[in-house]
Design an enzyme around this catalytic site. Structure first.
Site, PDB file in Angstrom:
ATOM      1  N   GLY A 158      67.890  39.376  62.694  1.00 38.66           N
ATOM      2  CA  GLY A 158      67.208  40.046  62.385  1.00 38.66           C
ATOM      3  C   GLY A 158      66.619  40.953  62.884  1.00 38.66           C
ATOM      4  O   GLY A 158      66.076  40.946  64.460  1.00 38.66           O
ATOM      5  N   ASN A 159      65.107  41.514  63.107  1.00 36.20           N
ATOM      6  CA  ASN A 159      64.701  41.989  63.857  1.00 36.20           C
ATOM      7  C   ASN A 159      63.988  41.898  64.731  1.00 36.20           C
ATOM      8  O   ASN A 159      63.745  41.362  65.873  1.00 36.20           O
ATOM      9  CB  ASN A 159      63.107  43.131  63.174  1.00 36.20           C
ATOM     10  CG  ASN A 159      62.538  44.393  63.664  1.00 36.20           C
ATOM     11  OD1 ASN A 159      61.749  43.479  63.642  1.00 36.20           O
ATOM     12  ND2 ASN A 159      63.615  45.308  64.253  1.00 36.20           N
TER      13      ASN A 159
ATOM     14  N   LYS B 249      56.818  33.246  59.259  1.00 38.37           N
ATOM     15  CA  LYS B 249      55.542  33.318  58.583  1.00 38.37           C
ATOM     16  C   LYS B 249      55.358  32.755  57.690  1.00 38.37           C
ATOM     17  O   LYS B 249      55.645  34.544  56.567  1.00 38.37           O
ATOM     18  CB  LYS B 249      54.983  34.936  59.181  1.00 38.37           C
ATOM     19  CG  LYS B 249      54.956  34.395  60.629  1.00 38.37           C
ATOM     20  CD  LYS B 249      54.140  36.042  61.254  1.00 38.37           C
ATOM     21  CE  LYS B 249      53.638  35.854  62.628  1.00 38.37           C
ATOM     22  NZ  LYS B 249      52.672  37.201  63.047  1.00 38.37           N
TER      23      LYS B 249
ATOM     24  N   ALA C 259      57.383  43.495  65.864  1.00 41.51           N
ATOM     25  CA  ALA C 259      58.718  43.265  66.418  1.00 41.51           C
ATOM     26  C   ALA C 259      59.249  44.450  67.780  1.00 41.51           C
ATOM     27  O   ALA C 259      59.763  43.841  68.937  1.00 41.51           O
ATOM     28  CB  ALA C 259      59.621  42.651  65.388  1.00 41.51           C
TER      29      ALA C 259
ATOM     30  N   LYS D 179      46.878  35.163  56.844  1.00 45.59           N
ATOM     31  CA  LYS D 179      46.962  37.156  57.346  1.00 45.59           C
ATOM     32  C   LYS D 179      47.571  38.393  56.771  1.00 45.59           C
ATOM     33  O   LYS D 179      46.938  38.883  56.188  1.00 45.59           O
ATOM     34  CB  LYS D 179      47.012  37.300  59.137  1.00 45.59           C
ATOM     35  CG  LYS D 179      48.687  36.883  59.182  1.00 45.59           C
ATOM     36  CD  LYS D 179      49.190  37.996  59.111  1.00 45.59           C
ATOM     37  CE  LYS D 179      50.547  38.158  59.929  1.00 45.59           C
ATOM     38  NZ  LYS D 179      51.387  39.368  60.151  1.00 45.59           N
TER      39      LYS D 179
END
Length: 373
Positions: free
Chosen positions: A86-87, A207, A244, A298
């Protein structure tokens, strides 16, 4: 006047760039050690004594070249496999591709597993002409660009997109996990049967946190990966203030590699594979739990930052949120996970990631729009 102003601005830009480069090239190890002592007092944990072939720097001093044994056997060569395209997966592929081509202990080819899908090829012809279709893996291998998830960024030519997971993981020694964690359980049996039987290890860029259905307690995704592959498989994490698109464009940033593979040389090899001196500075720590939990928590604080922005409460309020939020993150980590170190929250995976997410992350943006309703 315009000409003079232009020249002044150009000179100023040059000065700023020079200062930034000099700052990057300065060995920051002494200052970081002093800062850590201010926070925690003298540390009882010491970096292991380096072997003759490597300089173990834990990511602190990256200006001098590492001492690498270049007379290694073929069995010592690293084969990198990225699981996900992906990204973020495509962005990290730009780093890993260049590292594999540069480092003597890496196979030049970096394999990237692609969940195959059909994409429309961009056309320079009239909009009335139907767009041509092609498999994403074929497009990546022919154009060296992920036109769907990271358009406009060229991937290194040694990054090979492979839609067959078994083929991508064949005899891999380093697995880089960068995909939605809900897909992992179905992939584990194939990965386990394909990787190098004795030398494979992992780094998760995912994450988030899982939860144990029985105990209702949080579970580290890296731990789930280790259990899923079995046979003593160790999985570290790479976390930090890493948007990214900015990483893919080569803008300077830092990241934190948290791992302990039980071997100093392997730890340092892994750090070097991810590290690029001027673009992507990687520091290594041993606190996997703290670094990984920060990467998930976060995002919760970022929702609060978005609400503050949407309600136009100002910078003072957001600063208070970040301060208290970081303390809450540390408290959560130490309650639910063992071995969490206070210094982890001063690394890129802690404070820096929190800041960048609370100012530009998707969670912040969504929360801001929600607050405006």
């Amino acid at each position: 006047v315009m000409i003079i102003m232009t020249l002044l601005l150009r000179d100023l830009n040059t000065i700023i760039r020079t200062i930034l480069i000099l700052f990057i090239l300065i060995d920051a190890s002494n200052s970081q050690v002093s800062f850590s002592k201010c926070l925690n007092g003298p540390s009882s944990s010491k970096i292991p004594t380096p072997s003759p072939h490597f300089t173990i720097r834990a990511g602190r001093s990256i200006n001098e070249p590492a001492l690498i044994d270049e007379t290694m056997r073929e069995d010592d060569i690293e084969q990198i496999c990225i699981i996900g395209s992906g990204n973020w997966g495509s962005a990290i592929a730009t780093i890993l591709g260049r590292s594999a081509a540069r480092l003597p202990f890496c196979n030049d080819e970096v394999r990237m597993w692609v969940f195959e899908e059909e994409v429309s090829l961009p056309s320079e012809e009239s909009n009335d002409v139907p767009a041509k279709k092609a498999n994403l893996s074929d497009v990546i291998n022919s154009r060296h660009e992920n036109i769907k998830y990271l358009p406009g960024v060229k991937l290194p030519t040694n990054v090979k997109a492979i839609p067959d997971l078994k083929e991508a993981c064949l005899n891999a020694t380093l697995l880089v996990f960068v995909l939605p964690h809900q897909f992992l359980p179905k992939l584990m049996p194939i990965i386990r049967a394909s990787v190098h039987p004795s030398r494979c290890r992992g780094v998760s860029l995912i994450k988030g946190l899982g939860f144990d259905k029985r105990t209702k307690l949080p579970v580290l995704i890296s731990q789930s990966i280790s259990i899923g592959i079995g046979d003593g498989f160790h999985c570290g994490v790479l976390m930090g203030a890493n948007v990214a698109n900015e990483v893919a464009m080569g803008r300077m940033c830092e990241s934190t590699l948290a791992c302990d593979y039980g071997n100093d040389e392997v730890n340092e090899r892994t750090r070097q594979i991810f590290d690029e001196r001027l673009n992507f500075r990687v520091a290594r720590i041993g606190d996997v739990a703290g670094a990984e939990a920060c990467g998930a928590l976060k995002n919760v604080i970022a929702l609060g930052a978005g609400f503050i922005d949407g309600l136009k409460l100002g910078g003072n309020t957001k600063a208070a949120l970040l301060r208290v939020g970081l303390l809450e993150m540390a408290k959560f980590c130490k309650i639910f996970f063992e071995g969490v170190e206070s210094g982890t929250f001063m690394e890129s995976c802690g404070m820096a990631d929190l800041i960048t997410t609370c100012y530009g992350g998707r969670n912040r943006k969504c929360a801001e729009e929600f607050a405006k309703l």
